[in-house]
Scaffold this active site. Structure first.
Site, PDB file in Angstrom:
ATOM      1  N   LEU A  98      45.227   6.285 -29.446  1.00  0.00           N
ATOM      2  CA  LEU A  98      45.924   4.948 -29.255  1.00  0.00           C
ATOM      3  C   LEU A  98      45.722   4.481 -27.939  1.00  0.00           C
ATOM      4  O   LEU A  98      46.151   5.220 -26.733  1.00  0.00           O
ATOM      5  CB  LEU A  98      47.615   5.273 -29.643  1.00  0.00           C
ATOM      6  CG  LEU A  98      47.713   6.067 -30.860  1.00  0.00           C
ATOM      7  CD1 LEU A  98      49.148   6.224 -31.083  1.00  0.00           C
ATOM      8  CD2 LEU A  98      47.144   5.124 -32.037  1.00  0.00           C
TER       9      LEU A  98
ATOM     10  N   LYS B 294      45.228  -0.501 -18.589  1.00  0.00           N
ATOM     11  CA  LYS B 294      45.558   0.820 -18.148  1.00  0.00           C
ATOM     12  C   LYS B 294      44.740   1.808 -18.382  1.00  0.00           C
ATOM     13  O   LYS B 294      44.511   2.689 -17.499  1.00  0.00           O
ATOM     14  CB  LYS B 294      46.891   1.138 -18.726  1.00  0.00           C
ATOM     15  CG  LYS B 294      47.504   2.406 -18.212  1.00  0.00           C
ATOM     16  CD  LYS B 294      48.834   2.657 -18.788  1.00  0.00           C
ATOM     17  CE  LYS B 294      49.249   3.157 -20.281  1.00  0.00           C
ATOM     18  NZ  LYS B 294      50.528   3.268 -20.618  1.00  0.00           N
TER      19      LYS B 294
ATOM     20  N   GLY C 162      53.907  -1.616 -32.781  1.00  0.00           N
ATOM     21  CA  GLY C 162      54.110  -0.214 -32.668  1.00  0.00           C
ATOM     22  C   GLY C 162      53.243   0.953 -33.104  1.00  0.00           C
ATOM     23  O   GLY C 162      51.905   0.504 -33.551  1.00  0.00           O
TER      24      GLY C 162
ATOM     25  N   ASN D 127      59.225  15.915 -27.179  1.00  0.00           N
ATOM     26  CA  ASN D 127      58.116  15.213 -27.832  1.00  0.00           C
ATOM     27  C   ASN D 127      56.881  14.698 -26.889  1.00  0.00           C
ATOM     28  O   ASN D 127      57.107  13.845 -26.059  1.00  0.00           O
ATOM     29  CB  ASN D 127      58.584  14.194 -29.012  1.00  0.00           C
ATOM     30  CG  ASN D 127      57.461  13.455 -29.463  1.00  0.00           C
ATOM     31  OD1 ASN D 127      56.483  13.971 -29.846  1.00  0.00           O
ATOM     32  ND2 ASN D 127      57.648  12.154 -29.635  1.00  0.00           N
TER      33      ASN D 127
ATOM     34  N   ARG E 166      21.295   6.190   1.873  1.00  0.00           N
ATOM     35  CA  ARG E 166      21.494   5.335   0.728  1.00  0.00           C
ATOM     36  C   ARG E 166      20.786   5.603  -0.313  1.00  0.00           C
ATOM     37  O   ARG E 166      19.841   6.477  -0.387  1.00  0.00           O
ATOM     38  CB  ARG E 166      21.342   3.867   1.229  1.00  0.00           C
ATOM     39  CG  ARG E 166      22.183   3.503   2.399  1.00  0.00           C
ATOM     40  CD  ARG E 166      21.830   2.152   2.992  1.00  0.00           C
ATOM     41  NE  ARG E 166      21.578   1.008   2.206  1.00  0.00           N
ATOM     42  CZ  ARG E 166      20.862  -0.079   2.525  1.00  0.00           C
ATOM     43  NH1 ARG E 166      20.370  -0.232   3.937  1.00  0.00           N
ATOM     44  NH2 ARG E 166      20.746  -0.947   1.594  1.00  0.00           N
TER      45      ARG E 166
ATOM     46  N   HIS F  72      17.812  10.900  15.675  1.00  0.00           N
ATOM     47  CA  HIS F  72      18.680  10.121  16.377  1.00  0.00           C
ATOM     48  C   HIS F  72      18.482   8.606  16.191  1.00  0.00           C
ATOM     49  O   HIS F  72      17.371   7.979  16.094  1.00  0.00           O
ATOM     50  CB  HIS F  72      18.813  10.325  17.692  1.00  0.00           C
ATOM     51  CG  HIS F  72      18.431  11.599  18.324  1.00  0.00           C
ATOM     52  ND1 HIS F  72      19.446  12.766  18.253  1.00  0.00           N
ATOM     53  CD2 HIS F  72      17.262  12.218  18.920  1.00  0.00           C
ATOM     54  CE1 HIS F  72      18.839  13.874  18.853  1.00  0.00           C
ATOM     55  NE2 HIS F  72      17.506  13.593  19.245  1.00  0.00           N
TER      56      HIS F  72
ATOM     57  N   ALA G  33      13.802   8.903  18.688  1.00  0.00           N
ATOM     58  CA  ALA G  33      15.124   8.217  18.670  1.00  0.00           C
ATOM     59  C   ALA G  33      14.850   6.660  18.911  1.00  0.00           C
ATOM     60  O   ALA G  33      14.054   6.057  19.341  1.00  0.00           O
ATOM     61  CB  ALA G  33      16.051   8.828  19.889  1.00  0.00           C
TER      62      ALA G  33
ATOM     63  N   SER H 120       9.862   7.313  21.283  1.00  0.00           N
ATOM     64  CA  SER H 120      11.354   6.629  21.130  1.00  0.00           C
ATOM     65  C   SER H 120      11.250   5.086  21.144  1.00  0.00           C
ATOM     66  O   SER H 120      10.348   4.490  21.627  1.00  0.00           O
ATOM     67  CB  SER H 120      12.261   6.987  22.151  1.00  0.00           C
ATOM     68  OG  SER H 120      12.375   8.399  21.957  1.00  0.00           O
TER      69      SER H 120
ATOM     70  N   ALA I  45       6.346   5.614  23.400  1.00  0.00           N
ATOM     71  CA  ALA I  45       7.566   4.871  23.419  1.00  0.00           C
ATOM     72  C   ALA I  45       7.339   3.508  23.432  1.00  0.00           C
ATOM     73  O   ALA I  45       6.824   2.892  24.340  1.00  0.00           O
ATOM     74  CB  ALA I  45       8.276   5.668  24.575  1.00  0.00           C
TER      75      ALA I  45
END
Length: 482
Positions: free
Chosen positions: A12, A26, A84, A178, A341, A371, A388, A413, A431
């Site tokens: 139900l 709900k 009902g 019940n 991700r 890093h 980094a 880096s 770098a």
């Protein structure tokens, strides 16, 4: 069909649930990764019924679409007007042709804690006792507001369900209530539903009236008592939703711990019903494991991590990390404060470190991104090291492009890899380089302007500043003096 296998289960799920105060129906509210009605269907499926029917009404298009997604074999019946519970069951039977031979189990769509084991017990009791109807009951600490079960002292048969407002003092002392869950003889149910009247304060067809009709016809009405009264709890508001979530979460964590998983602080750990664990996995405080997340043997997650639909290999370590639809290899290390991700794949012993974000990236065995970097739409080979503050520049404003870095590479880096670009096996980058062209294997790529020092610039452009004064003092120091 086995003796306890029901011919049908009728769920139900037509009510509006106004006390939830929500635009979401709900029965579609979620606890532990599954909708309320989804939990009920999962329990019902454990009975292996011949037919499974959900009666829908409020927001029926939305509910029906959800049912088709989670259980395509389920059938739906429409209760256009909320007349009902008896009327709702009648609509369910009409979907099955009106009369069903065998046992019909009726459950509510907002009872997510109800277990398949309890439903099996109900069906078994119904068959063994030869009942026309069997009520699932529970003994509760406080029965205030619930319908009381009144039994015959000699036979134990149920003689009445008396609502709290109508109960005598002696009946109010009864703690057996019940649940709203029943097992019926299908043919007797169909006949009795045709005799249910609507001359009550709500003008509705009450399913509980069927019990009196069958008893007065000389049929036996029995009961099956749930071992845990919390299983029969219905959800009517957000407070009850939160309490059910806590109870179910405790149940799931207990099962995991008894199977050999260490949960350091169950009070702050939340998992979904579809999460799986290998032996000796460890979950630290503040961790949420959602969807189809899998932790391998000895994997360690947390504290303060959220993983959704993510596989974590044996012995891998994840700390203060958010991951979604990622695959983390055995003995890999992630975090703290990393973001994996969708589409991220880490090889065995790979490392994604502090403040690193990855997306649609394959990072090979033993490779490190330690890093402050973004790696998107990329493939990195084995045992490479990404310096980094590196950024894989994958978007040109219209399209995404792919970057490939080979195995045994060392990138400096503060590098920018402007896709599409390939760095060959064994190559190095200096770098501060902006890599816009392919780098051959074994090469060193230097892609930056030469440094130019403009003497006296601060004194001319920022006269009197703290920097200018510091420079003036430094210029007066003899060479070699600290």
């Amino acid at each position: 069909m086995s003796a306890i296998r029901p011919a049908a289960v009728v769920v139900l799920a037509a009510g509006e649930g106004t006390r939830m105060k929500s635009a979401t129906p709900k029965v579609l509210h979620d606890i532990c990764g599954r909708s309320l009605v989804g939990h009920v269907l999962a329990a019902a499926r454990e009975l292996e019924p011949e037919n499974l029917v959900v009666v829908v009404g409020h927001a029926r298009e939305q509910v029906t679409a959800h049912l088709a997604e989670i259980d395509p074999a389920v059938r739906t019946a429409v209760q256009a007007e909320q007349n009902g519970t008896g009327h709702a069951v009648r609509m369910g039977l009409e979907e099955l042709g009106g009369v069903v031979d065998g046992t019909v189990v009726v459950v509510c769509g907002d009872t997510p804690l109800l277990s398949g084991e309890t439903l099996r017990q109900l069906a078994a009791t119904h068959t063994a006792d030869g009942n026309a109807v069997t009520v699932l009951t529970a003994e509760v600490p406080d029965a205030t507001g619930y319908g009381r079960i009144v039994r015959d002292g000699a036979s134990g048969a149920v003689t009445a369900i008396v609502e709290h407002k109508d109960a005598s003092e002696s009946q109010r002392a009864v703690r057996e209530i019940n649940s709203g869950v029943f097992a019926f003889d299908g043919r007797l149910l169909a006949d009795a539903l045709g005799k249910v009247r609507t001359d009550n304060s709500q003008g509705e067809e009450y399913l509980t009236d069927v019990l009196g009709i069958l008893r007065e016809a000389g049929h036996r009405v029995g009961a099956s008592v749930a071992a845990d009264h919390r299983e029969i709890a219905g959800i009517n508001n957000r407070v009850q939703l939160a309490e059910a979530r806590r109870i179910l979460n405790d149940r799931l964590l207990t099962r995991a711990m008894l199977a050999g998983v260490t949960v350091v602080d169950p009070a702050t750990t939340w998992i979904d019903v579809t999460v799986t664990f290998g032996q000796d996995a460890i979950v630290h405080p503040g961790t949420q494991l959602q969807g189809t997340t899998q932790l391998g043997e000895g994997a360690e997650v947390g504290p303060n991590s959220r993983l959704k639909d993510t596989r974590v290999g044996a012995g891998a370590r994840i700390d203060n990390t958010v991951a979604e639809r990622a695959d983390v290899g055995a003995q890999a290390s992630v975090g703290p404060f990393a973001y994996l991700r969708p589409g991220t794949r880490l090889g065995a012993k790979a490392k994604v470190g502090t403040y690193v974000e990855t997306k649609n990236a394959s990072i090979g065995e033993g490779t490190k991104v330690p890093h402050l970097s973004y790696v998107g739409d990329a493939t990195i080979g084995e045992y490479s090291n990404i310096g980094a503050a590196s950024v894989f520049v994958n978007y040109d404003g219209q399209d995404k492009h792919h970057t490939t870095v080979g195995s045994h590479c060392r990138t400096g880096s503060d590098n920018m890899f402007v896709a599409p670009v390939t760095v060959g096996d064994g190559a190095y980058t200096a770098a501060g380089s902006v890599i816009t062209k392919d780098v051959p294997p074994g090469s060193l790529a230097v892609a930056r302007g030469q440094q130019r020092n403009i003497e006296g610039w601060v004194a001319r452009k920022r006269p009197g500043s703290a920097a200018a004064k510091a420079a003036e003092v430094a210029s007066r120091k003899p060479e070699g003096e600290d």
